[in-house]
Motif scaffolding. Structure first.
Motif, mmCIF file in Angstrom:
data_model
loop_
_atom_site.group_PDB
_atom_site.id
_atom_site.type_symbol
_atom_site.label_atom_id
_atom_site.label_comp_id
_atom_site.label_asym_id
_atom_site.label_seq_id
_atom_site.Cartn_x
_atom_site.Cartn_y
_atom_site.Cartn_z
ATOM 1 N N ARG A 188 55.881 37.232 -45.383
ATOM 2 C CA ARG A 188 54.424 37.106 -45.359
ATOM 3 C C ARG A 188 53.802 38.460 -45.038
ATOM 4 N NH1 ARG A 188 50.132 36.750 -42.218
ATOM 5 N NH2 ARG A 188 48.514 35.250 -42.730
ATOM 6 N N ARG A 189 52.760 38.801 -45.784
ATOM 7 C CA ARG A 189 52.040 40.047 -45.545
ATOM 8 C C ARG A 189 50.855 39.770 -44.636
ATOM 9 N NH1 ARG A 189 52.784 43.868 -49.830
ATOM 10 N NH2 ARG A 189 50.584 44.359 -49.875
ATOM 11 N N ASN A 190 50.590 40.698 -43.710
ATOM 12 C CA ASN A 190 49.414 40.595 -42.856
ATOM 13 C C ASN A 190 48.241 41.193 -43.624
ATOM 14 O OD1 ASN A 190 50.775 39.444 -40.691
ATOM 15 N ND2 ASN A 190 51.406 41.449 -39.929
ATOM 16 N N LEU A 191 47.300 40.341 -44.018
ATOM 17 C CA LEU A 191 46.187 40.756 -44.862
ATOM 18 C C LEU A 191 44.911 40.873 -44.051
ATOM 19 C CD1 LEU A 191 46.853 38.331 -47.836
ATOM 20 C CD2 LEU A 191 47.589 40.687 -47.611
ATOM 21 N N ARG A 192 43.952 41.606 -44.598
ATOM 22 C CA ARG A 192 42.633 41.687 -43.977
ATOM 23 C C ARG A 192 41.955 40.326 -44.124
ATOM 24 N NH1 ARG A 192 37.482 45.583 -45.277
ATOM 25 N NH2 ARG A 192 36.108 44.485 -43.851
ATOM 26 N N MET A 193 41.528 39.770 -43.016
ATOM 27 C CA MET A 193 40.872 38.471 -43.003
ATOM 28 C C MET A 193 39.379 38.670 -42.700
ATOM 29 S SD MET A 193 43.307 36.600 -43.859
ATOM 30 C CE MET A 193 42.865 34.915 -43.584
ATOM 31 N N PRO A 194 38.544 37.705 -43.092
ATOM 32 C CA PRO A 194 37.094 37.880 -42.894
ATOM 33 C C PRO A 194 36.676 37.833 -41.434
ATOM 34 C CG PRO A 194 37.581 35.752 -43.905
ATOM 35 C CD PRO A 194 38.865 36.487 -43.814
ATOM 36 N N GLU A 200 21.220 35.053 -51.585
ATOM 37 C CA GLU A 200 21.844 34.948 -52.907
ATOM 38 C C GLU A 200 22.500 36.250 -53.361
ATOM 39 O OE1 GLU A 200 17.492 35.852 -53.548
ATOM 40 O OE2 GLU A 200 18.547 34.282 -52.484
ATOM 41 N N LYS A 201 22.540 37.262 -52.489
ATOM 42 C CA LYS A 201 23.187 38.532 -52.816
ATOM 43 C C LYS A 201 24.180 38.906 -51.720
ATOM 44 C CE LYS A 201 19.422 40.227 -55.598
ATOM 45 N NZ LYS A 201 18.463 41.295 -55.824
ATOM 46 N N ALA A 202 25.168 39.758 -52.102
ATOM 47 C CA ALA A 202 26.200 40.139 -51.141
ATOM 48 C C ALA A 202 26.784 41.494 -51.515
ATOM 49 C CB ALA A 202 27.314 39.095 -51.124
ATOM 50 N N ASP A 203 27.382 42.152 -50.529
ATOM 51 C CA ASP A 203 28.124 43.392 -50.745
ATOM 52 C C ASP A 203 29.614 43.081 -50.751
ATOM 53 O OD1 ASP A 203 25.980 45.174 -50.865
ATOM 54 O OD2 ASP A 203 25.895 45.380 -48.689
ATOM 55 N N ILE A 204 30.346 43.711 -51.648
ATOM 56 C CA ILE A 204 31.793 43.555 -51.690
ATOM 57 C C ILE A 204 32.397 44.529 -50.692
ATOM 58 C CG2 ILE A 204 33.861 43.826 -53.111
ATOM 59 C CD1 ILE A 204 32.187 42.930 -55.491
ATOM 60 N N GLU A 205 33.246 44.014 -49.812
ATOM 61 C CA GLU A 205 33.856 44.836 -48.768
ATOM 62 C C GLU A 205 35.314 45.191 -49.067
ATOM 63 O OE1 GLU A 205 32.251 46.071 -46.115
ATOM 64 O OE2 GLU A 205 30.418 45.155 -46.886
ATOM 65 N N TRP A 206 36.035 44.322 -49.801
ATOM 66 C CA TRP A 206 37.474 44.522 -49.988
ATOM 67 C C TRP A 206 37.923 43.761 -51.225
ATOM 68 C CZ3 TRP A 206 40.743 47.605 -47.373
ATOM 69 C CH2 TRP A 206 42.122 47.383 -47.487
ATOM 70 N N ARG A 207 38.881 44.299 -51.971
ATOM 71 C CA ARG A 207 39.477 43.598 -53.107
ATOM 72 C C ARG A 207 40.947 43.372 -52.804
ATOM 73 N NH1 ARG A 207 42.680 44.550 -57.690
ATOM 74 N NH2 ARG A 207 42.888 46.723 -57.081
ATOM 75 N N TYR A 208 41.406 42.136 -53.036
ATOM 76 C CA TYR A 208 42.805 41.783 -52.814
ATOM 77 C C TYR A 208 43.590 41.973 -54.106
ATOM 78 C CZ TYR A 208 41.274 39.760 -48.432
ATOM 79 O OH TYR A 208 40.738 39.591 -47.189
ATOM 80 N N LYS A 209 44.793 42.533 -53.999
ATOM 81 C CA LYS A 209 45.677 42.666 -55.146
ATOM 82 C C LYS A 209 46.220 41.292 -55.515
ATOM 83 C CE LYS A 209 47.131 47.392 -54.492
ATOM 84 N NZ LYS A 209 46.514 47.986 -53.387
ATOM 85 N N MET A 255 46.628 49.093 -45.119
ATOM 86 C CA MET A 255 47.719 48.649 -45.963
ATOM 87 C C MET A 255 48.397 47.454 -45.302
ATOM 88 S SD MET A 255 49.780 50.445 -48.423
ATOM 89 C CE MET A 255 51.045 49.701 -49.345
ATOM 90 N N PRO A 256 48.593 46.371 -46.010
ATOM 91 C CA PRO A 256 49.216 45.193 -45.423
ATOM 92 C C PRO A 256 50.672 45.463 -45.048
ATOM 93 C CG PRO A 256 48.155 44.657 -47.504
ATOM 94 C CD PRO A 256 48.128 46.142 -47.365
ATOM 95 N N THR A 257 51.092 44.870 -43.933
ATOM 96 C CA THR A 257 52.488 44.995 -43.516
ATOM 97 C C THR A 257 53.217 43.706 -43.850
ATOM 98 O OG1 THR A 257 51.940 44.206 -41.308
ATOM 99 C CG2 THR A 257 51.926 46.584 -41.652
ATOM 100 N N VAL A 258 54.543 43.812 -44.066
ATOM 101 C CA VAL A 258 55.342 42.662 -44.455
ATOM 102 C C VAL A 258 56.206 42.243 -43.283
ATOM 103 C CG1 VAL A 258 57.103 41.818 -46.043
ATOM 104 C CG2 VAL A 258 55.380 43.408 -46.852
ATOM 105 N N SER A 259 56.178 40.967 -42.946
ATOM 106 C CA SER A 259 57.037 40.420 -41.907
ATOM 107 C C SER A 259 58.451 40.289 -42.475
ATOM 108 C CB SER A 259 56.501 39.060 -41.461
ATOM 109 O OG SER A 259 57.381 38.455 -40.564
ATOM 110 N N GLU A 260 59.448 40.774 -41.755
ATOM 111 C CA GLU A 260 60.825 40.798 -42.249
ATOM 112 C C GLU A 260 61.387 39.411 -42.508
ATOM 113 O OE1 GLU A 260 62.602 43.463 -43.125
ATOM 114 O OE2 GLU A 260 60.892 44.725 -42.649
ATOM 115 N N GLU A 261 61.158 38.470 -41.594
ATOM 116 C CA GLU A 261 61.813 37.170 -41.715
ATOM 117 C C GLU A 261 61.138 36.232 -42.708
ATOM 118 O OE1 GLU A 261 58.911 37.185 -38.377
ATOM 119 O OE2 GLU A 261 60.698 38.374 -38.780
ATOM 120 N N SER A 262 59.839 36.267 -42.842
ATOM 121 C CA SER A 262 59.164 35.302 -43.706
ATOM 122 C C SER A 262 58.681 35.891 -45.034
ATOM 123 C CB SER A 262 57.971 34.686 -42.966
ATOM 124 O OG SER A 262 56.986 35.676 -42.757
#
Length: 97
Positions: free
Chosen positions: A10-16, A74-83, A1-8
């Motif tokens: 900004r959410r910490n998201l899963r990055m590749p 030319e094919k790939a697996d989906i690992e994560w969906r962003y809201k 679950m992404p966390t939210v930085s209090e001051e900005s």
């Protein structure tokens, strides 16, 4: 679950990881398959794995994290969906077009 930085706000998201990239779902093909427009400019067929199939609904226009296949580029697996708000943050920060 992404966390939210209090001051900005900004959410910490899963990055590749090294072998993952961002993509946008362009078409639903049925049978757990989707057409993807990837960040590297290629169009791939994506597979929705069983662990996501009934828990995470994926629609056209969704931003996803994918892992291209090693043996068939030319094919790939989906690992994560962003809201929606997470995808908007990725666009604002310039990670996806």
């Amino acid at each position: 679950m992404p966390t939210v930085s209090e001051e900005s706000g900004r959410r910490n998201l899963r990055m590749p990881n090294d072998d993952e990239m961002f993509a946008v779902v362009t078409d639903m093909l049925g049978g757990g398959r989707v057409r993807l427009q990837c960040n590297d400019g290629k169009e791939r067929m994506g597979r929705i794995p069983g662990r996501m199939r009934f828990r995470t609904w994926i629609n056209e226009g969704d931003v996803v994290l994918i892992e291209p296949w090693d043996w068939q580029d030319e094919k790939a697996d989906i690992e994560w969906r962003y809201k929606g708000q997470d995808a908007d943050q990725l666009r604002r920060e310039g990670h996806i077009d």
